[in-house]
Motif scaffolding. Structure first.
Motif, PDB file in Angstrom:
ATOM      1  N   MET A  88       0.839  -1.175   0.000  1.00 21.41           N
ATOM      2  CA  MET A  88       0.000   0.000   0.000  1.00 21.41           C
ATOM      3  C   MET A  88       0.890   1.246   0.000  1.00 21.41           C
ATOM      4  O   MET A  88       1.923   1.269   0.640  1.00 21.41           O
ATOM      5  N   SER A  89       0.471   2.269  -0.675  1.00 23.78           N
ATOM      6  CA  SER A  89       1.268   3.485  -0.746  1.00 23.78           C
ATOM      7  C   SER A  89       1.128   4.295   0.547  1.00 23.78           C
ATOM      8  O   SER A  89       0.182   4.152   1.299  1.00 23.78           O
ATOM      9  N   ASP A  90       2.106   5.133   0.753  1.00 15.84           N
ATOM     10  CA  ASP A  90       2.129   5.983   1.939  1.00 15.84           C
ATOM     11  C   ASP A  90       0.999   7.015   1.840  1.00 15.84           C
ATOM     12  O   ASP A  90       0.849   7.676   0.812  1.00 15.84           O
ATOM     13  N   PRO A  91       0.197   7.190   2.898  1.00 14.09           N
ATOM     14  CA  PRO A  91      -0.901   8.178   2.838  1.00 14.09           C
ATOM     15  C   PRO A  91      -0.419   9.604   2.577  1.00 14.09           C
ATOM     16  O   PRO A  91      -1.122  10.384   1.944  1.00 14.09           O
ATOM     17  N   ALA A  92       0.791   9.936   3.040  1.00 12.77           N
ATOM     18  CA  ALA A  92       1.317  11.285   2.795  1.00 12.77           C
ATOM     19  C   ALA A  92       1.554  11.497   1.296  1.00 12.77           C
ATOM     20  O   ALA A  92       1.257  12.567   0.765  1.00 12.77           O
ATOM     21  N   ASN A  93       2.096  10.472   0.620  1.00 13.04           N
ATOM     22  CA  ASN A  93       2.308  10.588  -0.830  1.00 13.04           C
ATOM     23  C   ASN A  93       0.990  10.676  -1.570  1.00 13.04           C
ATOM     24  O   ASN A  93       0.867  11.413  -2.544  1.00 13.04           O
ATOM     25  N   THR A  94       0.011   9.921  -1.135  1.00 18.00           N
ATOM     26  CA  THR A  94      -1.301   9.974  -1.763  1.00 18.00           C
ATOM     27  C   THR A  94      -1.889  11.370  -1.654  1.00 18.00           C
ATOM     28  O   THR A  94      -2.458  11.893  -2.617  1.00 18.00           O
ATOM     29  N   LYS A  95      -1.734  11.991  -0.504  1.00 21.68           N
ATOM     30  CA  LYS A  95      -2.242  13.351  -0.302  1.00 21.68           C
ATOM     31  C   LYS A  95      -1.514  14.340  -1.213  1.00 21.68           C
ATOM     32  O   LYS A  95      -2.143  15.217  -1.816  1.00 21.68           O
TER      33      LYS A  95
END
Length: 82
Positions: free
Chosen positions: A1-8
């Motif tokens: 799963m990708s990092d939530p910070a990068n997704t934001k």
């Protein structure tokens, strides 16, 4: 799963690119005179290209040595255009 910070970050960049596209279309429909329309259109395109370069091409996290390689051709193009 990708990092939530990068997704934001990517979501915010996408929103910025969409807003830039909408602004470009709206500015193209408003007649402010050819020179001003071109200037505003080029400025919006430069901002959008910078977002793509920095985030999607991951140049934000690279060393600053590439900065001169990018700014010099941009300066030459701007001199030729204007």
């Amino acid at each position: 799963m990708s990092d939530p910070a990068n997704t934001k970050i990517y979501r915010n960049v996408l929103i910025g690119l969409l807003i830039g596209t909408i602004l470009t279309v709206l500015i193209a429909r408003v007649h402010m005179g050819r020179p001003l329309n071109l200037t505003v259109g080029i400025l919006i395109a430069v901002v959008k290209a910078t977002l793509v370069l920095l985030f999607f091409m991951h140049m934000k996290y690279e060393k600053r040595a590439w900065l001169g390689l990018v700014l010099f051709p941009i300066a030459l193009v701007m001199i030729i255009i204007f």
